[in-house]
Each structure stands twice: as C-alpha cells, then as structure tokens.
Design a protein around this motif. Sequence first.
Motif, short mmCIF file in Angstrom:
data_model
loop_
_atom_site.label_atom_id
_atom_site.label_comp_id
_atom_site.label_asym_id
_atom_site.label_seq_id
_atom_site.Cartn_x
_atom_site.Cartn_y
_atom_site.Cartn_z
N LEU A 1 0.80 -1.12 -0.10
CA LEU A 1 0.26 -0.19 0.22
C LEU A 1 1.04 1.42 -0.37
O LEU A 1 0.75 2.59 -0.60
CB LEU A 1 -0.99 -0.14 1.53
CG LEU A 1 -2.12 -1.28 1.14
CD1 LEU A 1 -2.63 -1.23 2.54
CD2 LEU A 1 -3.14 -0.95 0.20
N THR A 2 2.18 1.41 1.23
CA THR A 2 2.90 2.25 0.93
C THR A 2 2.70 2.59 -0.12
O THR A 2 3.52 3.84 -1.17
CB THR A 2 4.14 2.20 1.47
OG1 THR A 2 3.08 2.09 3.37
CG2 THR A 2 4.95 3.52 1.69
N LYS A 3 4.17 1.28 -1.25
CA LYS A 3 4.62 1.80 -2.90
C LYS A 3 3.44 2.44 -3.17
O LYS A 3 3.64 3.10 -4.19
CB LYS A 3 4.85 0.31 -3.31
CG LYS A 3 5.32 0.37 -4.22
CD LYS A 3 5.95 -1.39 -5.13
CE LYS A 3 6.45 -0.86 -6.50
NZ LYS A 3 5.06 -1.37 -7.00
N ASP A 4 2.20 1.55 -2.91
CA ASP A 4 0.58 2.26 -4.39
C ASP A 4 1.04 4.05 -4.62
O ASP A 4 0.90 4.86 -4.74
CB ASP A 4 -0.18 1.49 -3.93
CG ASP A 4 -0.52 0.08 -4.65
OD1 ASP A 4 0.69 -0.12 -5.17
OD2 ASP A 4 -1.04 -0.42 -4.15
N THR A 5 0.89 4.38 -2.47
CA THR A 5 1.08 6.18 -2.72
C THR A 5 2.02 6.62 -2.98
O THR A 5 1.66 7.70 -3.56
CB THR A 5 0.79 5.77 -1.03
OG1 THR A 5 -0.18 5.31 -0.19
CG2 THR A 5 1.00 7.49 -0.31
N PHE A 6 3.10 6.22 -2.57
CA PHE A 6 3.94 7.14 -3.11
C PHE A 6 4.44 6.76 -4.64
O PHE A 6 4.71 7.86 -5.76
CB PHE A 6 6.07 6.09 -2.85
CG PHE A 6 5.35 7.12 -1.33
CD1 PHE A 6 6.43 8.51 -1.45
CD2 PHE A 6 5.40 6.54 0.01
CE1 PHE A 6 5.84 9.30 0.72
CE2 PHE A 6 5.11 6.95 1.17
CZ PHE A 6 5.97 7.65 1.23
N GLU A 7 4.49 6.04 -5.26
CA GLU A 7 4.12 5.34 -6.84
C GLU A 7 3.28 6.80 -7.74
O GLU A 7 3.42 7.66 -8.34
CB GLU A 7 3.87 4.73 -7.55
CG GLU A 7 4.57 3.54 -7.84
CD GLU A 7 4.38 2.19 -7.90
OE1 GLU A 7 3.27 2.36 -8.90
OE2 GLU A 7 5.00 1.22 -8.57
N THR A 8 1.39 7.06 -6.90
CA THR A 8 0.80 8.35 -7.46
C THR A 8 1.77 9.41 -7.46
O THR A 8 0.82 9.88 -7.79
CB THR A 8 -0.19 7.91 -6.08
OG1 THR A 8 -0.98 6.12 -6.51
CG2 THR A 8 -1.31 8.91 -6.62
N ALA A 9 2.28 9.65 -6.33
CA ALA A 9 2.72 10.76 -5.77
C ALA A 9 3.83 10.87 -6.54
O ALA A 9 3.69 11.81 -7.35
CB ALA A 9 3.41 10.78 -4.33
N LEU A 10 4.74 10.37 -7.54
CA LEU A 10 5.55 10.61 -8.15
C LEU A 10 4.92 10.91 -9.54
O LEU A 10 5.46 11.93 -10.66
CB LEU A 10 6.06 9.41 -8.39
CG LEU A 10 7.74 8.67 -7.27
CD1 LEU A 10 7.67 7.94 -7.54
CD2 LEU A 10 8.65 9.88 -7.04
N TYR A 11 4.03 9.97 -10.23
CA TYR A 11 2.98 9.70 -10.88
C TYR A 11 2.57 11.37 -11.27
O TYR A 11 1.83 11.62 -12.34
CB TYR A 11 2.41 9.00 -11.71
CG TYR A 11 2.64 7.56 -12.07
CD1 TYR A 11 3.38 8.03 -13.29
CD2 TYR A 11 2.78 6.44 -11.84
CE1 TYR A 11 4.06 6.79 -13.81
CE2 TYR A 11 3.73 5.42 -12.11
CZ TYR A 11 4.00 4.77 -13.67
OH TYR A 11 5.18 4.87 -14.06
N THR A 12 1.96 11.97 -9.91
CA THR A 12 0.89 13.25 -10.17
C THR A 12 2.02 14.45 -10.33
O THR A 12 1.58 15.18 -10.96
CB THR A 12 1.03 13.14 -8.74
OG1 THR A 12 0.00 12.00 -8.42
CG2 THR A 12 -0.25 14.73 -8.19
N HIS A 13 3.00 13.87 -10.24
CA HIS A 13 4.32 15.40 -10.81
C HIS A 13 5.52 15.20 -11.59
O HIS A 13 6.12 15.45 -11.69
CB HIS A 13 5.59 16.24 -9.68
CG HIS A 13 3.74 16.22 -7.68
ND1 HIS A 13 3.83 17.20 -8.36
CD2 HIS A 13 3.86 15.53 -6.65
CE1 HIS A 13 3.00 17.21 -6.63
NE2 HIS A 13 2.97 16.09 -6.16
#
Length: 217
Positions: free
Chosen positions: A205-217
């Motif tokens: 879940l943590t990986k998903d969270t930070f992957e999304t944050a990376l793709y957002t920017h």
Amino acid sequence: MVQALKSDIQRMHENYIERLSTDRLWRARELSDLRVMHSKAETSREKVVTSRAIVVLSYAHWEGYCSSCAGTLVDFLEAKEVPYSTLPPDMLLGALAAALDSYRDTADNLVSRRKLIAIFQETLGNHIKNFDRRVILPRSNLNFERLRFIHETIGADIQPFQRYRLKIDKELVAWRHLVAHGEMFTLENYLAVAHTNLCEELMFLTKDTFETALYTH
C-alpha cells in the motif's frame, strides 16, 4: 524536442519507481526468510528468538520502507525541480521548518511576522530544494496518526490504510514495544505468517501511495 523531453521525464519516473520496487522486494524476501527460520525452529529457545526477531523486523521494515519511500519522493521532486506552487500546501512545512523554528525563538512582533510572510512568498515561487525531510519521516513511531499526517502532507489518500488502523497501532507498533521492554513470547507459526503478511501488505500500500505521488508530478 517535445517528444525527447517527454521520454526523459518518463525515464525519470521509471527510475524512481524502480527504487520503490527494489527496496520493497529485499525487505519482503528477508521477512520470508525469517518465516522459514521460525517454522524450522526446533527448541523453545529458538522459537522465542525467532518470534522476537519477526516482531522487531516487521516493524523495522514497515517504518524503514516508509522512510525510504519518502526520501525517494523528495529526491524525485528536487531532481525534477517541481515548483512549490504545484505541490500540496502542507509540503511547504519542509521548506519553512527552519524559518518557523527561528520565528518561535524571536519576539512575536510585526517585523518578525513580515519576515516570515516574505520567506513564505519567496518559497512559494521557487522549486522544491533543501526540503526538511523530517516532516514526512516516521520518526521511530509509525502509528496510524503519524501515517495519516504523512499522507496529508504529501496530499495522499489515507483511506486504503483505514482497515489496518488497529493492526498498525495494536499489533505492529505495540508488539514492537513489548520486545523493547524485554517481553518473552512465542508466536505460533500461523501468527508469524499473519504478522509478516501484514507488514508486506502495508508495504504494498505504501508503494502504491508513493507511486501515485510520483506520477502526479
């Protein structure tokens, strides 16, 4: 030219996401190895040792992976020179930490307030750099409230973790405290599997969270 720029940005995303994956995988493998050691332990003494090791390492990997992901996100944002104006507002905490600490130690007057506002305005117009990572690090006690704070700061959704709230506080964190306080206990094999699986699920879940944050920017 535009296509080349897009390719460079895509490669940058892929490289940083690979960091998230690589770090999670070695942690998951270590937990898997420890599960096997626990199941093969023959004496009660060995079982106690592997039980305590499972509890400590599960928490350590949970907190360590969250810290690693936070560092990867900041590295990416700084490398890409993302403007603060496009980031979630709470990310400014990482830029203004020193200024806020300085303000706390000065007289609360209009001059000090104006200086703080000037720093805020200047920061808002710049890209992220020299970010105080302590703002989004677990700080050795990654309970649910700290996890929520980190998510709110980076603009992520805490909802996927809600169902694990009690498990995080009453199992991952609380059991770690038991070991630190010298408690001796033996985990049944099924509990050892469940506990390490919990850690692995949270890392996913943590990986998903930070992957999304990376793709957002």
